[in-house]
Design a protein around this motif. Structure first.
Motif, PDB file in Angstrom:
ATOM      1  N   ALA A  13     -27.167 -30.000  66.762  1.00 35.32           N
ATOM      2  CA  ALA A  13     -26.451 -29.062  67.642  1.00 35.32           C
ATOM      3  C   ALA A  13     -27.203 -27.734  67.742  1.00 35.32           C
ATOM      4  CB  ALA A  13     -25.035 -28.841  67.116  1.00 35.32           C
ATOM      5  N   TRP A  14     -27.725 -27.253  66.610  1.00 36.09           N
ATOM      6  CA  TRP A  14     -28.470 -25.985  66.639  1.00 36.09           C
ATOM      7  C   TRP A  14     -29.796 -26.118  67.382  1.00 36.09           C
ATOM      8  CZ3 TRP A  14     -27.153 -21.212  66.366  1.00 36.09           C
ATOM      9  CH2 TRP A  14     -25.953 -20.877  65.732  1.00 36.09           C
ATOM     10  N   ASN A  15     -30.405 -27.303  67.306  1.00 37.31           N
ATOM     11  CA  ASN A  15     -31.654 -27.499  68.052  1.00 37.31           C
ATOM     12  C   ASN A  15     -31.431 -27.267  69.543  1.00 37.31           C
ATOM     13  OD1 ASN A  15     -33.282 -28.016  65.906  1.00 37.31           O
ATOM     14  ND2 ASN A  15     -33.263 -30.249  66.117  1.00 37.31           N
ATOM     15  N   ASP A  80     -34.623 -22.030  57.917  1.00 39.62           N
ATOM     16  CA  ASP A  80     -33.544 -22.508  58.784  1.00 39.62           C
ATOM     17  C   ASP A  80     -33.648 -24.024  58.924  1.00 39.62           C
ATOM     18  OD1 ASP A  80     -31.559 -20.924  60.894  1.00 39.62           O
ATOM     19  OD2 ASP A  80     -32.009 -22.997  61.492  1.00 39.62           O
ATOM     20  N   ILE A  81     -32.500 -24.656  59.143  1.00 37.17           N
ATOM     21  CA  ILE A  81     -32.486 -26.124  59.262  1.00 37.17           C
ATOM     22  C   ILE A  81     -32.942 -26.594  60.646  1.00 37.17           C
ATOM     23  CG2 ILE A  81     -30.094 -26.410  60.126  1.00 37.17           C
ATOM     24  CD1 ILE A  81     -29.824 -28.686  57.998  1.00 37.17           C
ATOM     25  N   SER A  82     -32.901 -25.700  61.635  1.00 40.24           N
ATOM     26  CA  SER A  82     -33.159 -26.122  63.020  1.00 40.24           C
ATOM     27  C   SER A  82     -34.658 -26.151  63.325  1.00 40.24           C
ATOM     28  CB  SER A  82     -32.446 -25.166  63.986  1.00 40.24           C
ATOM     29  OG  SER A  82     -33.044 -25.235  65.257  1.00 40.24           O
ATOM     30  N   ALA A 105     -35.798 -26.099  56.621  1.00 39.42           N
ATOM     31  CA  ALA A 105     -35.151 -26.846  55.529  1.00 39.42           C
ATOM     32  C   ALA A 105     -33.662 -26.560  55.528  1.00 39.42           C
ATOM     33  CB  ALA A 105     -35.737 -26.422  54.182  1.00 39.42           C
ATOM     34  N   ASP A 106     -32.917 -27.499  54.980  1.00 34.43           N
ATOM     35  CA  ASP A 106     -31.533 -27.216  54.626  1.00 34.43           C
ATOM     36  C   ASP A 106     -31.569 -26.164  53.518  1.00 34.43           C
ATOM     37  OD1 ASP A 106     -28.939 -27.362  53.319  1.00 34.43           O
ATOM     38  OD2 ASP A 106     -28.649 -29.309  54.289  1.00 34.43           O
ATOM     39  N   VAL A 107     -30.733 -25.160  53.621  1.00 37.71           N
ATOM     40  CA  VAL A 107     -30.701 -24.067  52.636  1.00 37.71           C
ATOM     41  C   VAL A 107     -30.656 -24.601  51.198  1.00 37.71           C
ATOM     42  CG1 VAL A 107     -28.983 -22.449  51.664  1.00 37.71           C
ATOM     43  CG2 VAL A 107     -29.736 -22.183  53.997  1.00 37.71           C
ATOM     44  N   TYR A 108     -29.840 -25.636  50.994  1.00 41.58           N
ATOM     45  CA  TYR A 108     -29.657 -26.129  49.622  1.00 41.58           C
ATOM     46  C   TYR A 108     -30.937 -26.767  49.092  1.00 41.58           C
ATOM     47  CZ  TYR A 108     -24.742 -25.256  50.507  1.00 41.58           C
ATOM     48  OH  TYR A 108     -23.549 -24.643  50.815  1.00 41.58           O
ATOM     49  N   TYR A 128     -24.659 -12.832  59.872  1.00 39.60           N
ATOM     50  CA  TYR A 128     -24.099 -13.143  61.196  1.00 39.60           C
ATOM     51  C   TYR A 128     -24.013 -14.638  61.534  1.00 39.60           C
ATOM     52  CZ  TYR A 128     -24.779  -8.163  61.734  1.00 39.60           C
ATOM     53  OH  TYR A 128     -24.730  -6.816  61.543  1.00 39.60           O
ATOM     54  N   GLY A 129     -22.951 -15.258  61.051  1.00 37.99           N
ATOM     55  CA  GLY A 129     -22.754 -16.667  61.374  1.00 37.99           C
ATOM     56  C   GLY A 129     -23.487 -17.555  60.399  1.00 37.99           C
ATOM     57  N   ALA A 130     -23.431 -17.227  59.122  1.00 45.05           N
ATOM     58  CA  ALA A 130     -24.184 -17.999  58.124  1.00 45.05           C
ATOM     59  C   ALA A 130     -23.282 -18.947  57.325  1.00 45.05           C
ATOM     60  CB  ALA A 130     -24.932 -17.041  57.195  1.00 45.05           C
TER      61      ALA A 130
END
Ligand SMILES: C[S@@+](CC[C@H](N)C(=O)[O-])C[C@H]1O[C@@H](n2cnc3c(N)ncnc32)[C@H](O)[C@@H]1O
Length: 287
Positions: A13-15, A80-82, A105-108, A128-130
């Protein structure tokens, strides 16, 4: 445990959303080359002097804030994951001539790897939206504590979780806390088009029209108590907790009143309540 399967859905979705968002932003490289910054005074105040510091910007999206931080003479890594967000960020860094590293990367996963490699930072920044995109608040805070140097700080500024309980029209709709998962059939929308000039300091372009995200998305609700407790439980010491009666750059609800400085607040006549929060927490020298 983080739910990485849902994070992967969000990645798709973010892509898509990131492409639509950036289609509205006029020549961002020129904006940065001319000395521009996308930071708001609130995060600048929370960050203080970051000159010469190592800083990781978690969930950096297309890197505009990361480059603005690098401009303040910090050595910045954006995560960022995107895929499209990181591509945009790398291109913008090259074209603006502001150096920063960007990692997808995924943050985790990123926090775990950084801790294993003994990589440590003076500052972890996220904004902001994290947190609405993260499925495990405790692992997030522990991961951040593990990559901070002793004396290093987490600086977090975000939309206040209480503002996330409403849908447009201020209708009480969503959970406030508990990590509750909400599925949105139509994923991340075009909030850049909705906020127009307030979020596009390089200039607003019409860009993609009537964007409809083809992917669903999943959001997670974390209350202020949960955010603060996770931070304290990770061994960090809270030094600042602020609430703000406005949003920066984001017309979250259509009837919000625009203030100077690209801010939005509640409509005339509505009592105020917090629309953003800011938190600073320090890793003790001894941890
Ligand atoms: C609202 S944007 C944050 C914008 C950011 N404040 C900035 O500086 O532009 C949220 C970001 O979180 C990212 N994201 C969502 N889930 C993530 C995850 N699990 N790991 C890393 N990034 C994630 C999205 O790709 C998106 O870029």
């Amino acid at each position: 445990m983080p739910n990485k399967n849902l994070h992967e859905v969000n990645r798709l979705a973010w892509n898509e959303a990131t492409v639509a968002h950036n289609s509205h932003k006029h020549d961002q490289a020129a904006f940065f080359r001319d000395g521009g910054s996308t930071l708001f005074p609130d995060e600048v105040e929370l960050l203080g002097n970051i000159e010469g510091m190592s800083l990781v910007h978690l969930q950096c999206n297309a890197g505009q804030d990361s480059l603005s931080l690098a401009r303040l003479s910090a050595a910045v890594t954006g995560v960022d994951i995107s895929d499209t967000a990181i591509e945009f960020a790398r291109t913008l860094s090259n074209e603006s001539g502001i150096p920063a590293a960007f990692q997808r990367a995924d943050v985790y996963d990123w926090l775990e790897r950084a801790a294993q490699c003994n990589t440590r930072y003076d500052i972890v920044f996220s904004s902001y939206g994290a947190l609405v995109w993260l499925s495990d608040i405790k692992t997030w805070a522990q991961g951040i504590a593990s990559v901070l140097k002793p004396g290093g700080r987490l600086v977090y500024v975000d939309f206040h979780p209480i503002s996330g309980v409403f849908e447009d029209g201020w209708k009480l709709t969503y959970d406030y806390m508990g990590g509750k998962t909400t599925e949105f059939e139509v994923g991340v929308g075009d909030y850049v088009a909705m906020s127009s000039e307030a979020i596009t300091p390089s200039g607003y372009l019409e860009g993609v029209k009537d964007f409809q995200n083809p992917h669903p998305s999943y959001e997670f609700s974390w209350g202020v108590g949960e955010i603060v407790t996770a931070t304290l439980d990770a061994g960090l010491q809270l030094t600042t907790l602020r609430e703000y009666p406005y949003t920066n750059g984001f017309r979250r609800f259509t009837d919000m009143r625009e203030l100077s400085g690209n801010r939005f607040t509640m409509p005339e006549g509505m009592p105020n309540f917090p629309l953003m929060m800011g938190l600073v927490a320090q890793k003790p020298e001894t941890l």
